[in-house]
Write a protein that holds these residues in place. Structure first.
Motif, PDB file in Angstrom:
ATOM      1  N   ILE A   1      10.971   0.101  -4.638  1.00 51.60           N
ATOM      2  CA  ILE A   1      10.982   1.166  -3.631  1.00 51.60           C
ATOM      3  C   ILE A   1      10.736   2.520  -4.295  1.00 51.60           C
ATOM      4  N   ASP A   2      11.422   2.783  -5.399  1.00 50.83           N
ATOM      5  CA  ASP A   2      11.243   4.052  -6.117  1.00 50.83           C
ATOM      6  C   ASP A   2       9.822   4.189  -6.652  1.00 50.83           C
ATOM      7  N   LEU A   3       9.288   3.097  -7.186  1.00 52.19           N
ATOM      8  CA  LEU A   3       7.937   3.114  -7.737  1.00 52.19           C
ATOM      9  C   LEU A   3       6.911   3.444  -6.664  1.00 52.19           C
ATOM     10  N   MET A   4       7.030   2.799  -5.514  1.00 53.83           N
ATOM     11  CA  MET A   4       6.070   3.048  -4.448  1.00 53.83           C
ATOM     12  C   MET A   4       6.194   4.461  -3.897  1.00 53.83           C
ATOM     13  N   LYS A   5       7.407   5.001  -3.868  1.00 51.92           N
ATOM     14  CA  LYS A   5       7.577   6.389  -3.396  1.00 51.92           C
ATOM     15  C   LYS A   5       6.853   7.355  -4.332  1.00 51.92           C
ATOM     16  N   ILE A   6       6.937   7.131  -5.627  1.00 50.42           N
ATOM     17  CA  ILE A   6       6.220   7.988  -6.578  1.00 50.42           C
ATOM     18  C   ILE A   6       4.712   7.850  -6.379  1.00 50.42           C
ATOM     19  N   LEU A   7       4.232   6.615  -6.191  1.00 47.20           N
ATOM     20  CA  LEU A   7       2.804   6.389  -5.954  1.00 47.20           C
ATOM     21  C   LEU A   7       2.353   7.070  -4.658  1.00 47.20           C
ATOM     22  N   ASP A   8       3.184   7.026  -3.625  1.00 46.68           N
ATOM     23  CA  ASP A   8       2.881   7.735  -2.374  1.00 46.68           C
ATOM     24  C   ASP A   8       2.741   9.233  -2.619  1.00 46.68           C
TER      25      ASP A   8
ATOM     26  N   ILE B   1       0.820  -1.211   0.000  1.00 45.43           N
ATOM     27  CA  ILE B   1       0.000   0.000   0.000  1.00 45.43           C
ATOM     28  C   ILE B   1       0.854   1.262   0.000  1.00 45.43           C
ATOM     29  N   ASN B   2       2.010   1.219   0.668  1.00 47.62           N
ATOM     30  CA  ASN B   2       2.848   2.413   0.770  1.00 47.62           C
ATOM     31  C   ASN B   2       4.314   2.025   0.958  1.00 47.62           C
ATOM     32  N   SER B   3       5.162   3.029   0.967  1.00 44.61           N
ATOM     33  CA  SER B   3       6.608   2.806   1.058  1.00 44.61           C
ATOM     34  C   SER B   3       7.021   2.161   2.370  1.00 44.61           C
TER      35      SER B   3
END
Length: 325
Positions: free
Chosen positions: A304-311, A100-102
């Motif tokens: 990790i980078d992908l989820m940070k952008i989604l966050d 769901i998140n980073s």
């Protein structure tokens, strides 16, 4: 070639697609299917030819014969189920969105390292021949700098407040379900953005059913990304360079369209059988053959980078998951 005993954790629609193509691989043994409902697991195992069925995830991960687990539950449960597998030394291929998140992704990565056990996000398109061909075209064609990226993923979904598309408890919304594909495309081709703007449209449950995202990059490039459960609009990618364009449909076997110096070319590729889920499974087993705990092609740093952008997109759009944020 070593054989691996695969288990499926969660017996839904995406698991059926994956199992159908997994069974075509000579070194993949369809060993176990697990659901919280034994009847569902038994039906799934019978349909695809798995040796065993479990009505408990906990019971399945205690089976010493299981080598690798494909997690196909809603992304709201990916952290819980990945940790369950990793802490029992089971290699994990976990569906996207990875979590769901980073914060959750980092816990998964830490568990992988602590247990010295393989973990990879199941971003199947990264391993398909079409995606590899596009990467080669970007590298080998003299198209100049990539200036703009456009990417869309849309379909018409029936409104049901209790299903994973609209239920916030299950991480609902188009962004994490299908918008992740355009965001992943932008990350692969342009890297991490420096500025994000997002315009969501919310459903009655509070989930976003559609979103448009505008990304800016340090080198001056931009990206326009769209996802929606309320449209049948095209599902393609367009890359606009200084000296030409590349355009392709994300999932079809249709040729890639290349426009360069006023000339159009159709670039064909060997699509392989089926939709292409088998390619990520092949890669996972190659990694296990080499005692790796993460993929060199889709490393955990990318997830990790992908989820940070989604966050960051969710923060900009005001998308909140009450039980996770």
């Amino acid at each position: 070639m070593k054989n691996y005993n695969w288990a499926i954790l969660g017996c839904g629609k995406i698991a059926k697609k994956f199992a159908l193509e997994l069974k075509t691989l000579p070194n993949a043994n369809l060993y176990a299917a697990a659901s919280r409902n034994l009847e569902n697991a038994t039906s799934f195992a019978s349909e695809f030819g798995f040796d065993r069925a479990y009505g408990s995830y906990e019971e399945m991960v205690k089976d010493s014969n299981v080598d690798v687990v494909y997690i196909a539950t809603p992304h709201s449960h990916h952290l819980e189920h990945s940790l369950l597998c990793l802490n029992n030394k089971k290699a994990v291929l976990c569906e996207k969105a990875f979590a769901i998140n980073s914060k959750e992704v980092k816990q998964m990565v830490e568990a992988s390292k602590k247990n010295n056990t393989f973990l990879m996000e199941a971003f199947w398109v990264r391993f398909r021949p079409k995606f590899k061909t596009v990467l080669e075209l970007i590298k080998n064609e003299d198209l100049g700098k990539l200036k703009m990226l456009k990417s869309d993923f849309n379909f018409l979904g029936d409104y049901n407040p209790n299903n994973r598309l609209f239920n916030l408890d299950l991480g609902a919304g188009s962004l994490l379900d299908i918008g992740i594909y355009p965001v992943f495309t932008s990350l692969m081709f342009l890297g991490k953005p420096t500025q994000i703007k997002a315009t969501p449209i919310f459903s009655p449950t509070g989930s976003e059913e559609s979103i448009t995202v505008f990304l800016s990059y340090e080198n001056g490039a931009t990206a326009i990304l769209n996802s929606s459960f309320k449209s049948t609009y095209k599902n393609d990618v367009e890359l606009i360079f200084e000296k030409g364009t590349i355009k392709y449909d994300r999932f079809s076997s249709e040729p890639i369209l290349l426009h360069k110096q006023n000339k159009n070319k159709q670039i064909t590729f060997n699509a392989g059988p089926n939709l292409g889920y088998q390619f990520e499974a092949i890669h996972v087993m190659e990694c296990l053959d080499n005692n790796l705990i993460e993929s060199p092609i889709l490393p955990l740093s990318t997830s990790i980078d992908l989820m940070k952008i989604l966050d960051d997109i969710r923060q900009e759009a005001g998308i909140v998951f009450p039980n996770h944020d």
